[in-house]
Design a protein around this motif. Sequence first.
Motif, PDB file in Angstrom:
ATOM      1  N   MET A 179      -4.275  17.006  -8.093  1.00  0.00           N
ATOM      2  CA  MET A 179      -5.708  17.193  -7.878  1.00  0.00           C
ATOM      3  C   MET A 179      -5.978  18.061  -6.650  1.00  0.00           C
ATOM      4  SD  MET A 179      -7.026  13.311  -8.777  1.00  0.00           S
ATOM      5  CE  MET A 179      -8.790  13.653  -8.847  1.00  0.00           C
ATOM      6  N   LEU A 180      -5.166  17.889  -5.612  1.00  0.00           N
ATOM      7  CA  LEU A 180      -5.335  18.665  -4.376  1.00  0.00           C
ATOM      8  C   LEU A 180      -4.744  20.067  -4.501  1.00  0.00           C
ATOM      9  CD1 LEU A 180      -4.425  15.893  -1.778  1.00  0.00           C
ATOM     10  CD2 LEU A 180      -6.656  17.021  -1.957  1.00  0.00           C
ATOM     11  N   GLY A 181      -3.790  20.219  -5.422  1.00  0.00           N
ATOM     12  CA  GLY A 181      -3.139  21.512  -5.572  1.00  0.00           C
ATOM     13  C   GLY A 181      -2.172  21.818  -4.445  1.00  0.00           C
ATOM     14  N   ASP A 182      -1.553  20.758  -3.889  1.00  0.00           N
ATOM     15  CA  ASP A 182      -0.588  20.976  -2.810  1.00  0.00           C
ATOM     16  C   ASP A 182       0.771  20.405  -3.209  1.00  0.00           C
ATOM     17  OD1 ASP A 182      -0.832  18.243  -2.520  1.00  0.00           O
ATOM     18  OD2 ASP A 182      -1.699  18.305  -0.497  1.00  0.00           O
ATOM     19  N   ARG A 183       1.712  20.367  -2.280  1.00  0.00           N
ATOM     20  CA  ARG A 183       3.049  19.871  -2.584  1.00  0.00           C
ATOM     21  C   ARG A 183       3.046  18.334  -2.634  1.00  0.00           C
ATOM     22  NH1 ARG A 183       5.310  17.535   1.760  1.00  0.00           N
ATOM     23  NH2 ARG A 183       4.415  17.974   3.810  1.00  0.00           N
ATOM     24  N   PRO A 184       3.894  17.752  -3.449  1.00  0.00           N
ATOM     25  CA  PRO A 184       4.022  16.284  -3.468  1.00  0.00           C
ATOM     26  C   PRO A 184       4.517  15.767  -2.121  1.00  0.00           C
ATOM     27  CG  PRO A 184       4.994  17.255  -5.434  1.00  0.00           C
ATOM     28  CD  PRO A 184       4.710  18.395  -4.502  1.00  0.00           C
ATOM     29  N   HIS A 185       3.954  14.658  -1.688  1.00  0.00           N
ATOM     30  CA  HIS A 185       4.337  14.019  -0.428  1.00  0.00           C
ATOM     31  C   HIS A 185       5.108  12.739  -0.734  1.00  0.00           C
ATOM     32  CE1 HIS A 185       1.597  16.921   1.151  1.00  0.00           C
ATOM     33  NE2 HIS A 185       1.479  16.370   2.331  1.00  0.00           N
ATOM     34  N   GLY A 186       5.776  12.220   0.295  1.00  0.00           N
ATOM     35  CA  GLY A 186       6.408  10.925   0.139  1.00  0.00           C
ATOM     36  C   GLY A 186       7.900  10.970   0.372  1.00  0.00           C
TER      37      GLY A 186
ATOM     38  N   GLN B 257       0.820  -1.215   0.000  1.00  0.00           N
ATOM     39  CA  GLN B 257       0.000   0.000   0.000  1.00  0.00           C
ATOM     40  C   GLN B 257       0.853   1.264   0.000  1.00  0.00           C
ATOM     41  OE1 GLN B 257      -4.101  -1.863   1.769  1.00  0.00           O
ATOM     42  NE2 GLN B 257      -3.648   0.226   2.253  1.00  0.00           N
ATOM     43  N   ALA B 258       2.074   1.181   0.531  1.00  0.00           N
ATOM     44  CA  ALA B 258       2.984   2.319   0.407  1.00  0.00           C
ATOM     45  C   ALA B 258       3.335   2.551  -1.060  1.00  0.00           C
ATOM     46  CB  ALA B 258       4.246   2.073   1.225  1.00  0.00           C
ATOM     47  N   LEU B 259       3.507   1.465  -1.809  1.00  0.00           N
ATOM     48  CA  LEU B 259       3.744   1.584  -3.248  1.00  0.00           C
ATOM     49  C   LEU B 259       2.533   2.192  -3.949  1.00  0.00           C
ATOM     50  CD1 LEU B 259       5.549  -1.790  -4.080  1.00  0.00           C
ATOM     51  CD2 LEU B 259       6.548   0.502  -4.071  1.00  0.00           C
ATOM     52  N   MET B 260       1.341   1.826  -3.491  1.00  0.00           N
ATOM     53  CA  MET B 260       0.130   2.430  -4.038  1.00  0.00           C
ATOM     54  C   MET B 260       0.156   3.941  -3.835  1.00  0.00           C
ATOM     55  SD  MET B 260      -2.706  -0.396  -2.724  1.00  0.00           S
ATOM     56  CE  MET B 260      -4.080   0.729  -2.973  1.00  0.00           C
ATOM     57  N   SER B 261       0.481   4.366  -2.631  1.00  0.00           N
ATOM     58  CA  SER B 261       0.513   5.800  -2.334  1.00  0.00           C
ATOM     59  C   SER B 261       1.554   6.523  -3.170  1.00  0.00           C
ATOM     60  CB  SER B 261       0.792   6.028  -0.847  1.00  0.00           C
ATOM     61  OG  SER B 261      -0.318   5.656  -0.064  1.00  0.00           O
ATOM     62  N   GLN B 262       2.725   5.916  -3.325  1.00  0.00           N
ATOM     63  CA  GLN B 262       3.771   6.532  -4.133  1.00  0.00           C
ATOM     64  C   GLN B 262       3.333   6.694  -5.581  1.00  0.00           C
ATOM     65  OE1 GLN B 262       7.331   4.179  -3.627  1.00  0.00           O
ATOM     66  NE2 GLN B 262       7.362   4.494  -1.417  1.00  0.00           N
ATOM     67  N   THR B 263       2.629   5.692  -6.092  1.00  0.00           N
ATOM     68  CA  THR B 263       2.159   5.743  -7.478  1.00  0.00           C
ATOM     69  C   THR B 263       1.041   6.757  -7.642  1.00  0.00           C
ATOM     70  OG1 THR B 263       2.756   3.408  -7.737  1.00  0.00           O
ATOM     71  CG2 THR B 263       1.282   4.357  -9.397  1.00  0.00           C
ATOM     72  N   MET B 264       0.159   6.855  -6.660  1.00  0.00           N
ATOM     73  CA  MET B 264      -0.952   7.793  -6.698  1.00  0.00           C
ATOM     74  C   MET B 264      -0.514   9.240  -6.505  1.00  0.00           C
ATOM     75  SD  MET B 264      -3.460   5.599  -4.210  1.00  0.00           S
ATOM     76  CE  MET B 264      -4.349   7.063  -3.660  1.00  0.00           C
ATOM     77  N   GLU B 265       0.591   9.446  -5.801  1.00  0.00           N
ATOM     78  CA  GLU B 265       0.949  10.765  -5.300  1.00  0.00           C
ATOM     79  C   GLU B 265       1.045  11.861  -6.367  1.00  0.00           C
ATOM     80  OE1 GLU B 265       1.583  13.857  -2.774  1.00  0.00           O
ATOM     81  OE2 GLU B 265       0.737  11.865  -2.429  1.00  0.00           O
ATOM     82  N   PRO B 266       1.717  11.646  -7.504  1.00  0.00           N
ATOM     83  CA  PRO B 266       1.767  12.728  -8.495  1.00  0.00           C
ATOM     84  C   PRO B 266       0.381  13.166  -8.973  1.00  0.00           C
ATOM     85  CG  PRO B 266       3.381  11.030  -9.011  1.00  0.00           C
ATOM     86  CD  PRO B 266       2.501  10.472  -7.932  1.00  0.00           C
ATOM     87  N   VAL B 267      -0.504  12.201  -9.141  1.00  0.00           N
ATOM     88  CA  VAL B 267      -1.871  12.518  -9.574  1.00  0.00           C
ATOM     89  C   VAL B 267      -2.636  13.204  -8.446  1.00  0.00           C
ATOM     90  CG1 VAL B 267      -4.052  11.547 -10.427  1.00  0.00           C
ATOM     91  CG2 VAL B 267      -1.866  10.565 -11.175  1.00  0.00           C
ATOM     92  N   LEU B 268      -2.518  12.644  -7.234  1.00  0.00           N
ATOM     93  CA  LEU B 268      -3.286  13.163  -6.102  1.00  0.00           C
ATOM     94  C   LEU B 268      -2.848  14.568  -5.716  1.00  0.00           C
ATOM     95  CD1 LEU B 268      -5.491  12.508  -4.063  1.00  0.00           C
ATOM     96  CD2 LEU B 268      -3.742  11.491  -2.587  1.00  0.00           C
ATOM     97  N   SER B 269      -1.540  14.823  -5.685  1.00  0.00           N
ATOM     98  CA  SER B 269      -1.073  16.154  -5.304  1.00  0.00           C
ATOM     99  C   SER B 269      -1.510  17.200  -6.325  1.00  0.00           C
ATOM    100  CB  SER B 269       0.444  16.169  -5.134  1.00  0.00           C
ATOM    101  OG  SER B 269       1.105  15.857  -6.342  1.00  0.00           O
TER     102      SER B 269
END
Length: 265
Positions: free
Chosen positions: A258-265, A244-256
């Motif tokens: 969409m949120l309009g915030d800084r990339p996390h991870g 699931q950490a890999l899921m978050s890493q893969t989602m992060e560029p798209v999610l950040s």
Amino acid sequence: MNILSRRSTLRGAAAFTLAAAAPLAAGFGATRTVLAAAPISRMDLPWWRKRHEEKLKELADTQPTLIFLGDSITENWEKSGPPDWQEFQQAWKRFYGDRKAVNLGFKGDTTASLLWRIRNGEVANIKPKVAVVLIGANNFGRVHWDAEETVQGIDAIIGELRKRLPDTKILLLGVLPSDRSPWVTEQTATINKALARNYKSVPMVTYLDLTPIFMKGNTLNRSLFYDPLLSPPEAPLHPTAQGQALMSQTMEPVLSAMLGDRPHG
């Protein structure tokens, strides 16, 4: 998850409370209810009712920027190890801890039960920037709903979210791969192809298939699932904390984005 015959579909679903029906055309003027796209309550289960009530309070108190809607895979973000394959909270805090995120994952939920929760308060009086949706794996269990029915259930969920949260962007995740049976593998692939096609250019909806991170070539990477580690072992279905950490890493560029915030991870 035991897979029953088609004949058991209605018997399995009868264990739930059918809150409403979604009649669809089927033949010469006849109608049938696609249960995967009908809101079905699980309020008869004390733990489920308690979690629903607690989540309504958490939503009201938090006024979230980000919500996650799903089943046990989503709910697992609340677990903390040991063992290390169950230490999900570390990645949750790293990626979502400062984003006013609320976890609306419920173990065992199908598309029908998620639809019921959406219609019964879990998106009321909130205005999140993004809703992440991961649902459908349990449709292949004892209710034995196929890809066509499951896609209709996911469509109903997305339609309901767009109606109730018109300003919220939706990150729709494909059903994750598993190794439960050839039928489940086939249905999963069919669903994800349909979702990729259906949501290619839908306003406010972004589709993302995370299947590749769980594969080694054409073979499922079983080391990223914790079910084989259980006693007795079960077929791979639920990602480990590392998965699931890999899921978050893969989602992060798209999610950040969409949120309009800084990339996390």
